[in-house]
Design a protein around this motif. Structure first.
Motif, PDB file in Angstrom:
ATOM      1  N   ALA A 136      14.659   0.548  -0.993  1.00  0.00           N
ATOM      2  CA  ALA A 136      14.926   1.816  -1.681  1.00  0.00           C
ATOM      3  C   ALA A 136      13.825   2.124  -2.685  1.00  0.00           C
ATOM      4  N   ALA A 137      13.389   1.103  -3.445  1.00  0.00           N
ATOM      5  CA  ALA A 137      12.315   1.304  -4.416  1.00  0.00           C
ATOM      6  C   ALA A 137      11.012   1.668  -3.711  1.00  0.00           C
ATOM      7  N   TYR A 138      10.761   1.026  -2.574  1.00  0.00           N
ATOM      8  CA  TYR A 138       9.542   1.322  -1.820  1.00  0.00           C
ATOM      9  C   TYR A 138       9.561   2.752  -1.282  1.00  0.00           C
ATOM     10  N   VAL A 139      10.687   3.136  -0.689  1.00  0.00           N
ATOM     11  CA  VAL A 139      10.788   4.486  -0.113  1.00  0.00           C
ATOM     12  C   VAL A 139      10.578   5.546  -1.188  1.00  0.00           C
ATOM     13  N   ARG A 140      11.152   5.343  -2.367  1.00  0.00           N
ATOM     14  CA  ARG A 140      10.952   6.301  -3.459  1.00  0.00           C
ATOM     15  C   ARG A 140       9.468   6.441  -3.793  1.00  0.00           C
ATOM     16  N   ASP A 141       8.796   5.316  -4.013  1.00  0.00           N
ATOM     17  CA  ASP A 141       7.367   5.353  -4.327  1.00  0.00           C
ATOM     18  C   ASP A 141       6.571   6.012  -3.202  1.00  0.00           C
ATOM     19  N   HIS A 142       6.942   5.679  -1.963  1.00  0.00           N
ATOM     20  CA  HIS A 142       6.201   6.208  -0.811  1.00  0.00           C
ATOM     21  C   HIS A 142       6.336   7.722  -0.708  1.00  0.00           C
ATOM     22  N   VAL A 143       7.559   8.232  -0.881  1.00  0.00           N
ATOM     23  CA  VAL A 143       7.764   9.685  -0.775  1.00  0.00           C
ATOM     24  C   VAL A 143       6.995  10.424  -1.864  1.00  0.00           C
ATOM     25  N   ILE A 144       7.073   9.928  -3.098  1.00  0.00           N
ATOM     26  CA  ILE A 144       6.340  10.587  -4.192  1.00  0.00           C
ATOM     27  C   ILE A 144       4.836  10.471  -3.959  1.00  0.00           C
ATOM     28  N   ALA A 145       4.386   9.330  -3.397  1.00  0.00           N
ATOM     29  CA  ALA A 145       2.962   9.167  -3.092  1.00  0.00           C
ATOM     30  C   ALA A 145       2.498  10.206  -2.076  1.00  0.00           C
ATOM     31  N   GLN A 146       3.360  10.557  -1.112  1.00  0.00           N
ATOM     32  CA  GLN A 146       2.970  11.574  -0.124  1.00  0.00           C
ATOM     33  C   GLN A 146       2.752  12.934  -0.797  1.00  0.00           C
ATOM     34  N   LEU A 147       3.603  13.254  -1.779  1.00  0.00           N
ATOM     35  CA  LEU A 147       3.412  14.501  -2.524  1.00  0.00           C
ATOM     36  C   LEU A 147       2.106  14.466  -3.302  1.00  0.00           C
ATOM     37  N   ASP A 148       1.824  13.337  -3.962  1.00  0.00           N
ATOM     38  CA  ASP A 148       0.583  13.209  -4.732  1.00  0.00           C
ATOM     39  C   ASP A 148      -0.637  13.341  -3.839  1.00  0.00           C
ATOM     40  N   LEU A 149      -0.614  12.648  -2.706  1.00  0.00           N
ATOM     41  CA  LEU A 149      -1.772  12.664  -1.803  1.00  0.00           C
ATOM     42  C   LEU A 149      -1.950  14.024  -1.143  1.00  0.00           C
ATOM     43  N   ALA A 150      -0.832  14.666  -0.775  1.00  0.00           N
ATOM     44  CA  ALA A 150      -0.928  16.005  -0.187  1.00  0.00           C
ATOM     45  C   ALA A 150      -1.484  16.998  -1.196  1.00  0.00           C
TER      46      ALA A 150
END
Length: 453
Positions: A136-150
């Motif tokens: 769950a912690a990983y998925v949260r970081d990953h989703v927010i990272a996609q917004l940052d990278l996009a």
């Protein structure tokens, strides 16, 4: 005379429910209780989607075992990797990787479940689960990272692929995960003015023809309407045919540019069950209504790891792997262990359905308490009230209630912690599915250790 040794494997709803009741009802000195678990907490699994969305902190759903126990249970920090039922020994890999034997007179297998996967190209390499706190912690970081990278990207194709999210499995876990994370990314748009809202797309797919069929047709359609109104594209009768790091291919031929695949398409019993070499039903240990394993002295199983007969339905039905059943089976298990110690008859596990709750984030929810169908805010009150009351400790209840209030007042935050940034993140990395011994390895190990000692 030595006291009987009760060994409980697993600190989920079933295992902890059993241990707590044993601690309350056993006379001091009547038996020794040992609990084998790699973590010092009981995870309140139904609230993981809210952890992934940042509504709740990880600590709030990790209920301390040390705080709630009555100092009568010895906790072994490790995971059971095999059981020799003839020698009455459980093989445990401690968190230091040291392998030790734990002898028992009675063993309670409440090892839970892992994410069920299929032989789909790229699935285990690129999908992420929602079964553990780390996931769950990983998925949260990953989703927010996609917004940052996009937001930072100048490449339109890369931006489009980072803003497509796919969740497979339209059961409770998948539906709540998609709903909570979609709400997070929608609310995040104010922080990312360069992103086109039309590019952010959540897909929820399932090979089944209905969304959460346990809800019934009316509530299932209500939930489907809520999701689609919020912009989540729900595709039923569809699964994935292939996954790569940058795209997902559906079985209906669609190919989506996508860098986030969340897999929640069911669960399978812990691989520990296979180490027993005993009879199983759909991968779960076949037990009697009294939760005992036929033909094995002193072996009991319950929760997601066991195919417990559902006496309320009959016709060979088994209880579904839900928290509601696991908690109740834990209490029945404790009562039957005490009855065994005292030479009394065992009782079968029977239950009355309390209903279902589905929290879709914000004011959106559908619930069916005691057969009463609710949606919207009333359903949300019931859903959160049920989860809050099911938390075992007052500390956990206070943390969860405070988190809910803070989120309602202050809104979402979009902090990416980076804790799992360089960590392997496949399903087996988080769920340790390759750590178990075969029945032959277990017998060889216990025979060798008995000879040495």
């Amino acid at each position: 005379m030595a006291r009987p040794r009760i060994l409980v494997v697993g600190a989920g709803f079933a295992g902890v429910g059993c241990v707590r009741r044993l601690e309350r009802r056993l006379v001091p000195g009547e038996a020794e209780i040992t609990l084998v678990t790699p973590f010092s907490y009981q995870l309140y699994l139904p609230l993981l989607p809210q952890v992934a969305a940042g509504v709740l902190t990880p600590q709030s759903v990790a209920v301390s075992l040390r705080r709630s126990r009555r100092h009568r249970t010895r906790i072994v920090p490790g995971g059971a990797i095999g059981v020799d039922t003839d020698a009455k020994v459980c093989v445990v890999r401690k968190i230091t990787d040291e392998i030790v034997n734990e002898p028992y007179d009675y063993i309670v297998l409440a090892a839970g479940s892992v994410t069920r996967t299929f032989d789909i190209p790229g699935l285990v390499e690129h999908a992420r689960g929602m079964k553990t706190l780390a996931e769950a912690a990983y998925v949260r970081d990953h989703v927010i990272a996609q917004l940052d990278l996009a937001d930072a990207s100048q490449d339109e194709e890369e931006r489009a692929s980072r803003l497509q999210f796919v969740v497979v499995g339209a059961g409770y876990a998948g539906t709540e995960t998609a709903a909570c994370l979609q709400r997070l990314t929608t609310n995040a748009l104010k922080q990312y003015p360069r992103l086109d809202p039309k590019l952010i797309k959540w897909h929820l797919i399932d090979i089944a023809p209905k969304l959460m069929p346990e809800l019934g047709d009316k509530l299932g359609l209500d939930a489907l309407e809520i999701l689609r109104r919020r912009g989540i594209e729900v595709s039923l009768g569809v699964s994935i045919a292939e996954a790569t790091a940058e795209r997902v291919t559906f079985t209906d031929g669609r190919v989506l540019p996508c860098r986030t695949l969340i897999w929640t398409a069911g669960v399978a019993a812990s691989p520990l069950i296979a180490a027993l070499g005993a009879e199983t039903v759909r991968g779960r240990l076949a037990v009697t209504p009294e939760l005992s394993l036929r033909g094995s002295d002193g072996v009991f199983a319950l929760g997601d790891a066991a195919a417990v007969p559902d006496l309320a339905k009959g016709d060979g039905a088994v209880c579904p792997p839900t928290a509601q059943h696991a908690m109740r089976q834990g209490r029945t298990m404790a009562d039957n262990l005490i009855a065994t110690l005292r030479g009394m008859p065992l009782v079968p596990y029977e239950h009355k359905d309390l209903g279902l709750v589905v929290d879709l984030g914000g004011r959106d929810a559908v619930s069916k308490p005691f057969g009463i169908e609710l949606k919207g805010l009333p359903a949300q009150v019931v859903a959160r009230g049920y989860h809050w009351s099911a938390l075992r400790t007052n500390v956990a209840k206070t943390r969860v209630l405070t988190n809910w209030m803070l989120n309602a007042i202050a809104g979402d935050d979009f902090v990416r912690t980076g804790f799992q940034l360089r960590s392997p993140a496949t399903l087996k990395d988080f769920e340790y599915t390759d750590a178990y011994l075969s029945p032959e390895q277990v017998r060889a190990h216990t025979a060798a250790t008995v000879i040495r000692h």
